[in-house]
Design an enzyme around this catalytic site. Structure first.
Site, short mmCIF file in Angstrom:
data_model
loop_
_atom_site.label_atom_id
_atom_site.label_comp_id
_atom_site.label_asym_id
_atom_site.label_seq_id
_atom_site.Cartn_x
_atom_site.Cartn_y
_atom_site.Cartn_z
N ASP A 15 0.83 -1.20 0.00
CA ASP A 15 0.00 0.00 0.00
C ASP A 15 0.87 1.24 0.00
OD1 ASP A 15 0.29 1.07 2.67
OD2 ASP A 15 -1.87 1.39 2.77
N ASP A 116 -5.07 2.57 -3.63
CA ASP A 116 -3.67 2.58 -3.18
C ASP A 116 -3.19 1.25 -2.60
OD1 ASP A 116 -5.03 2.65 -0.83
OD2 ASP A 116 -3.73 4.09 0.13
N GLU A 117 -3.88 0.17 -2.90
CA GLU A 117 -3.44 -1.13 -2.39
C GLU A 117 -3.49 -2.18 -3.50
OE1 GLU A 117 -4.37 -2.22 2.11
OE2 GLU A 117 -6.16 -1.65 1.03
#
Lengths: 433, 111
Positions: A15, A116-117
């Site tokens: 992340d 974002d992961e």
């Protein structure tokens, strides 16, 4: 515990540290970890500003929550930089980051999880890039930092749940931003967690339910009676018990089957809406937006739900927070009948309350290659309307939503034009077109 | 490349700055130009800060022509219209082509 039969591989959960704020910092030539910055959305409906992201330093400095907080929780500090969001830029960066990941894993072993992961299954490829998984992790971090200036946090595990816990419990709190959990380290890494809510999947409510069973720590959860947990908490209880032992039998390669699909849009209005005309304008706009998305997916829907949320004052006064009405129509994706039905439903239920939320959802899809003939409308007329709407969709696809709008959207209450430039309700970005 | 190109970047910059430059009481305004080593662009940001309040930084434009020969006259034209200060970030050890003066004197603490 015998883990011999459990699936074992090398999984990374990666992340981005404070993603939006970090991207904004790099664009300004600043180090994401050394910047005091918040990304704030100041759309009309955010009531003075909504903090979407906070740089790690600002989090520490002002004791801000990781997730969305309000402008009023933020001190007026001269050292703090406030920047507007650019959602399109973050999406573009996310694609660039995943392109870097693709150099380390095959396409089918990369699973983007959120903006974002990402989950990477490195079982088959990690040996190509280092002597240990940790070495590979460092290499990925360095590549992303060098090419995009961003810091990544990496959880490593023998299965996805271990990687997730390694990320949340350890990687986010260490200097090298890497955490590791393996089957053999489950007792020292997972059972030592005393606060249940730190575990992915356990919120305050679940923690309380576990407390009632006499379970207050992960160690207690791992050594509780699994049959009792299942009896008291159901399937989710069994899953948490498995998590306590670091066990995860899901296969990422089998696509998740959604039971029933639905498609819809909702919005928070920029202010309280009082007049029938204003409210109906937005209902119509949202209905048309949903219809257009149905056409884009080549489906017809026969079930619609209109959800209306009252303003705070109205909810207090009337004792109900809003209403929702389900509608059944002949399968359709046309603007007119959908808007008409929604407005009729609204008029039936509305008793002059002021309104702050509007949502329209559709479900029960069928293929748009077939059409239910009706005795009451001529097919020729239907087809003419369909062709007009298709043309409208095409023009909007090519020239943007605002190229052609209904005159009604220009009236006082309309929100469609303003929202057309937003992504997920926030500023999509500018000057980088 | 050339004048037409630059006029376009200049036009965008001037138009966007005009909207943001509100000349409010007790407010400091300045511009930041960033040498973006990742995207190979020059990023322009408009900053404003009212006394004792938070600093605001609004992106105004990204210049794609990644060349100091191009940037220098653009900045000069901009200065003719607006006199507020311009901060340069990410230009360490770089010099203006016309007079060989250093662009960015000191490194920011958080760069």
């Amino acid at each position: 515990m015998n883990y011999a039969g459990e699936p074992t591989g090398v999984y990374f959960l990666i992340d981005n540290k404070s993603f939006y704020a970090s991207v904004e910092a790099t664009m300004r030539g600043l180090n994401p970890l050394h910047t005091l910055m918040v990304v704030m959305s100041e759309q009309e409906n955010t009531n003075g500003g909504l903090i979407l992201a906070t740089s790690p330093l600002a989090k520490k400095h002002y004791h801000l929550q990781a997730n969305v907080s309000r402008q009023r929780d933020l001190p007026q500090d001269e050292n703090l930089m406030v920047v507007p969001p650019r959602m399109n830029l973050y999406i573009q960066r996310n694609i660039q980051i995943n392109d870097i990941f693709r150099r380390f894993v095959a396409d089918e072993d990369l699973f983007p999880y959120s903006i974002d992961e990402s989950i990477l299954d490195l079982t088959h490829s990690w040996r190509l890039f280092g002597d240990t998984p940790r070495e590979v992790a460092v290499r990925i971090q360095k590549t992303v930092r060098k090419e995009l200036g961003l810091y990544t946090t990496i959880g490593i595990g023998d299965n996805p749940v271990q990687a997730k816990l390694a990320l949340d419990l350890y990687a986010k709190h260490t200097a090298d931003l890497i955490g590791e959990i393996h089957y053999e380290t489950v007792p020292e890494k997972i059972w030592t967690v005393d606060d249940l809510t730190e575990i992915w999947g356990i919120g305050n409510r679940m923690a309380k339910r576990l407390n009632r069973l006499g379970i207050h720590t992960m160690n207690e959860l791992a050594h509780a009676n699994p049959y009792l947990i299942k009896e008291k908490l159901g399937e989710i209880g069994s899953q948490l018990y498995a998590t306590a032992w670091g066990i995860d039998r899901t296969s990422l390669h089998q696509p998740y089957q959604v039971k029933s699909r639905s498609l819809g849009n909702s919005q928070v209005l920029p202010r309280d809406y009082r007049t029938q005309e204003e409210i109906e304008t937005v209902i119509k706009e949202i209905g048309e937006q949903v219809a257009s998305r149905l056409r884009h997916h080549h489906v017809l829907a026969s079930r619609f739900v209109l959800g209306i949320g009252f303003s705070y004052a109205s909810a207090e006064a009337s004792g109900r927070s809003g209403f929702s009405v389900g509608l059944r129509l002949d399968a359709t994706a046309d603007d007119a009948p959908i808007a008409k039905a929604l407005i009729r439903a609204f008029r039936q239920q509305w008793q002059d309350e002021t309104i702050r939320n509007i949502a329209v959802y559709s479900s029960d899809f069928s293929d748009d290659s077939s059409y239910q003939l009706s005795l009451f409308t001529s097919f020729a007329r239907h087809e003419r309307r369909l062709r007009t709407e298709r043309a409208l969709d095409l023009i909007r696809e090519r020239f943007g939503f605002t190229a052609l709008v209904y005159a009604r959207s220009l009236t006082e209450g309309g929100t469609a034009i303003n929202r057309a430039s937003l992504v997920g309700g926030h500023n999509g970005g500018n000057s980088y077109e | 490349m050339g004048a037409i190109h630059m006029n376009n970047d200049l036009k965008i910059l001037l138009a966007r700055i005009k909207i943001l430059f509100k000349l409010q009481y007790q407010t400091r305004y300045w511009l930041t130009v960033v040498d973006d080593h990742f995207d190979h662009t020059y990023n322009f940001f408009f900053h404003s800060q009212r006394k004792h309040q938070r600093e605001r930084s609004i992106p105004v434009h990204a210049v794609d022509t990644y060349d100091l020969e191009y940037l220098e006259p653009l900045i000069q034209s901009l200065r003719k219209v607006y006199q507020f200060s311009i901060t340069f970030v990410g230009f360490e050890d770089e010099y203006w082509p016309s007079n060989h003066r250093i662009i960015q004197r000191k490194r920011l603490w958080d760069e």
